[in-house]
Design an enzyme around this catalytic site. Structure first.
Site, short mmCIF file in Angstrom:
data_model
loop_
_atom_site.label_atom_id
_atom_site.label_comp_id
_atom_site.label_asym_id
_atom_site.label_seq_id
_atom_site.Cartn_x
_atom_site.Cartn_y
_atom_site.Cartn_z
N SER A 280 58.40 35.50 39.01
CA SER A 280 57.00 35.41 39.03
C SER A 280 56.98 34.95 40.66
O SER A 280 57.61 35.68 41.07
CB SER A 280 56.87 34.26 37.96
N ASP B 200 55.80 41.90 29.35
CA ASP B 200 55.05 40.03 29.76
C ASP B 200 53.47 40.23 30.48
O ASP B 200 52.37 41.43 30.16
CB ASP B 200 54.78 40.54 31.65
N HIS C 173 56.64 37.38 29.39
CA HIS C 173 56.17 37.25 31.67
C HIS C 173 57.42 35.07 32.13
O HIS C 173 57.61 34.64 31.15
CB HIS C 173 55.20 36.27 31.97
#
Ligand SMILES: *[C@@H]1O[C@H](CO)[C@@H](O)[C@H](O)[C@H]1NC(C)=O
Ligand SMILES: *[C@@H]1O[C@H](CO)[C@@H](O)[C@H](O)[C@H]1NC(C)=O
Ligand SMILES: *[C@@H]1O[C@H](CO)[C@@H](O)[C@H](O)[C@H]1NC(C)=O
Ligand SMILES: *[C@@H]1O[C@H](CO)[C@@H](O)[C@H](O)[C@H]1NC(C)=O
Ligand SMILES: *[C@@H]1O[C@H](CO)[C@@H](O)[C@H](O)[C@H]1NC(C)=O
Ligand SMILES: *[C@@H]1O[C@H](CO)[C@@H](O)[C@H](O)[C@H]1NC(C)=O
Ligand SMILES: *[C@@H]1O[C@H](CO)[C@@H](O)[C@H](O)[C@H]1NC(C)=O
Ligand SMILES: *[C@@H]1O[C@H](CO)[C@@H](O)[C@H](O)[C@H]1NC(C)=O
Ligand SMILES: *[C@@H]1O[C@H](CO)[C@@H](O)[C@H](O)[C@H]1NC(C)=O
Ligand SMILES: *[C@@H]1O[C@H](CO)[C@@H](O)[C@H](O)[C@H]1NC(C)=O
Ligand SMILES: *[C@@H]1O[C@H](CO)[C@@H](O)[C@H](O)[C@H]1NC(C)=O
Ligand SMILES: *[C@@H]1O[C@H](CO)[C@@H](O)[C@H](O)[C@H]1NC(C)=O
Length: 576
Positions: A201, A441, A487
């Site tokens: 991320s 995601d 995610h």
């Protein structure tokens, strides 16, 4: 025999402990800090050094490294930038001298955090690597650095933004490599130190921020679902809210969940295997018409009031035409008011987290709830106001989102955008990159990583055919789309999907032993198959199952490559 091995292990434990106690002291660390002139413009404050052994730490059930028990030396010290009144705190976890395997691992953060506290460092220790993290000067508030991105309303604090953008990770990595060599006497023995990066991320963006700038950044970088193409990424988080406002329909979380659940059930078989995992979201988008979900009943029980939320009544109904229209619009991705494409679409099967509505206990209705992760970008980085979200979306259209993206792209091009497409110096220095992205995601479109891989391929291999350039790229930079993963995590909604839990081991094999990861090692992390191994295909190959095997076949599919290739024709400049 048994007794003897117990005795030996007790003896070894005692030896380790005495070793770590010998060197894990403030004075030993002070004697092995980088020299004062090692890094231009920095001064280490030797008086701030702390060092203490930490014995018998257990880590379990982490998506990014296997379970382990280990000892480490916990070191911290601070430095400042000459001429700037700041203080940057570094933390390094060092393996015991016996466990050290000549490796260094830099780690990053997530969201607006520059580090992940004690979450990422074990991933280094268990592979014999010194793990490092930085607070980049943000102090205790490092977990939400954006509160320090303004000097005052109207004025950006560029030093802090550069520290977040790439400078903090660079300094932590360079000081950490040098400190590691000195601490373990590698300089004297002329032993190679291998250096790695691992983050997901924002942590993935931070990894790219180094690889794109520094040939000598690392020998291997592991970057998950990077939050790069910054202005696009932050702004697109608001797109589902603008869809709801524009269409005047606010689906309940349960109605949205019903659409996701039905999409997963309907698209699961398209990859050839019925296992509750949508491994081919491209086929799902092309072949499944979500209008089929309209009219399906849904139900979620009432939830009592909590300190963070009012009591919410049971949600019950049949999926409406309006909810389907909202979901379809979200799944098309952001287009401007003239219908030109601004950004990628989320994949069908991803949760509609950004579209979550809020319960209004006064009107007894679901209404707009602006996602602060996106809203804070506009509030602080576009409007230069020191808040945590935009107050509302009044007057905001799809074109407004495009304008914010454009303004942010220009403003932050050299510091946060992080899509510089020429990484030739890193490649020439022998560096490797392993990029992965969950195919379900919710927060960062999977297509975002595909776009960057394809941009680098085109820029670095001009004039080459697709297959030749893809092969050239795969020698040093490989992308893996992870079936079912959400995610930066394994996905409770698709529990039978694999997650690449041993990425650092794979990268070490690649860097130190020349073992190319043709497929990426994955492990099923949830559900009845927890612990089973499943390999993940390398882009541009895509998974297909023809029998009930655990591993897919990885095949080239032109229709799939075309599906992931978006024409962002709302812009006249290249978007890498
Ligand atoms: C290490 O911790 C485990 C529990 O986490 C415990 O069972 C074991 O006895 C400990 N070992 C030592 C050497 O302290
Ligand atoms: C590691 O060192 C820091 C800084 O001295 C300290 O705050 C922290 O409590 C230490 N952690 C452990 C587990 O000893
Ligand atoms: C990380 O910190 C938390 C909270 O202090 C603690 O409970 C946990 O044991 C720590 N984990 C490791 C690996 O040090
Ligand atoms: C911005 O707000 C934060 C609290 O969220 C505060 O700590 C900080 O001092 C403020 N900065 C400015 C420049 O007003
Ligand atoms: C490095 O070498 C010195 C001098 O030989 C020794 O005292 C020290 O223990 C060594 N450090 C490590 C981590 O082995
Ligand atoms: C150190 O090792 C490198 C290669 O690993 C070699 O080129 C160099 O000559 C060595 N230096 C010494 C002083 O042994
Ligand atoms: C999807 O189904 C709806 C309702 O049956 C229909 O109106 C629409 O044309 C279909 N869309 C596509 C792309 O086939
Ligand atoms: C939902 O659809 C079912 C048929 O599938 C129907 O029996 C029911 O009355 C509908 N419920 C509502 C609230 O419209
Ligand atoms: C909740 O509903 C009331 C009554 O309709 C309205 O006045 C209020 O603005 C709503 N609150 C939010 C946050 O939308
Ligand atoms: C800065 O902007 C924030 C958010 O709009 C506001 O709450 C704060 O009062 C402003 N500070 C000053 C000093 O104007
Ligand atoms: C969606 O599926 C999950 C299991 O993945 C289940 O827990 C949840 O209740 C379902 N929700 C709806 C609205 O169907
Ligand atoms: C691959 O993952 C399996 C578990 O799924 C693990 O046992 C094995 O050690 C991993 N291989 C590498 C190279 O990390």
């Amino acid at each position: 025999m048994h007794m003897r091995s117990l005795a030996i292990s007790a003896l070894l434990t005692a030896t380790y402990a005495s070793n770590i106690h010998d060197v894990c002291t403030p004075s030993y660390v002070q004697q092995h800090l980088p020299a004062p002139d090692f890094y231009q413009g920095l001064t280490i404050d030797t008086s701030t050094v702390t060092a203490n052994p930490v014995i018998n730490v257990t880590v379990v059930d982490n998506d990014f490294y296997p379970d382990a028990v280990f000892d480490y030396c916990n070191v911290s010290f601070t430095y400042s930038h000459n001429g700037v009144n700041d203080e940057v705190a570094l933390t390094y976890w060092l393996p015991t001298p016996t466990d050290f395997q000549n490796r260094f691992l830099a780690t990053g953060g997530g969201g607006y955090a520059i580090n992940s506290g004690n979450q990422s460092l074990p991933g280094g220790i268990i592979y014999g690597a010194v793990g490092g993290l930085t607070d980049a000067g943000f102090g205790a508030a490092q977990s939400n650095t954006v509160t320090q991105w303004l000097s005052s309303n109207g004025t950006l604090h560029w030093h802090n933004i550069y520290m977040f953008g790439y400078q903090g990770i660079r300094e932590m990595s360079e000081l950490g490599k040098e400190f590691t060599k000195s601490f373990f006497n590698l300089t004297q023995s002329n032993t190679t130190l291998y250096s790695y990066y691992q983050g997901c991320s924002e942590g993935g963006r931070e990894g790219w921020s180094q690889v794109q700038r520094y040939a000598d950044a690392y020998d291997g970088a592991i970057v998950g679902a990077p939050a790069f193409r910054w202005s696009f990424q932050q702004t697109q988080l608001l797109y589902p809210d603008v869809v709801e406002q524009t269409m005047g329909y606010y689906p309940s979380p349960c109605e949205l969940q019903a659409i996701v659940n039905q999409t997963i059930i309907s698209c699961d078989p398209l990859d050839g295997k019925v296992d509750g995992v949508v491994a081919r979201t491209d086929l799902c988008y092309i072949q499944f018409n979500i209008s089929a979900i309209q009219g399906q009943p849904y139900y979620c029980p009432a939830t009592p009031a909590s300190p963070l939320s009012p009591a919410i009544p049971a949600q019950q109904g049949n999926v409406t035409q309006e909810a389907i229209a909202v979901a379809k619009k979200i799944l098309e991705g952001l287009h401007d008011d003239q219908g030109r494409r601004v950004y990628f679409a989320p994949t069908p099967s991803a949760q509609f987290t950004e579209a979550q509505t809020g319960w209004n206990a006064t009107s007894n209705q679901w209404g707009l709830s602006v996602l602060s992760l996106g809203g804070v970008f506009v509030e602080v980085e576009i409007d230069l106001l020191n808040g945590s979200n935009i107050p509302n979306l009044n007057g905001v259209t799809y074109d407004t989102l495009k304008d914010w993206i454009y303004e942010g792209m220009q403003r932050f091009q050299g510091v946060l955008e992080t899509t510089w497409p020429d990484i030739t110096p890193y490649k020439q220095a022998g560096g490797k990159v392993l990029m992965f992205h969950g195919e379900s995601d919710w927060g960062i479109p999977t297509a975002s990583s595909v776009r960057y891989w394809e941009s680098v391929r085109q820029i670095m291999n001009p004039g080459m055919s697709y297959n030749d350039s893809a092969a050239a790229q795969n020698e040093f930079f490989r992308l893996f789309l992870v079936p079912g993963a959400t995610h930066c995590a394994s996905n409770p909604a698709e529990p039978n999907g694999p997650f690449p839990q041993t990425n650092l081991a794979v990268m070490i094999d690649w860097v130190e032993h020349g073992i190319l990861p043709e497929t990426l090692n994955g492990t099923i992390r949830q559900g009845p198959s927890k612990g089973q191994n499943q390999q993940i295909c390398a882009w541009p190959l895509r998974p297909v199952w023809s029998g009930n095997t655990s591993n897919p076949e990885c095949l080239y599919d032109q229709q799939s490559v075309d599906y992931w290739n978006y024409d962002l024709n709302a812009f006249n400049v290249p978007i890498y």
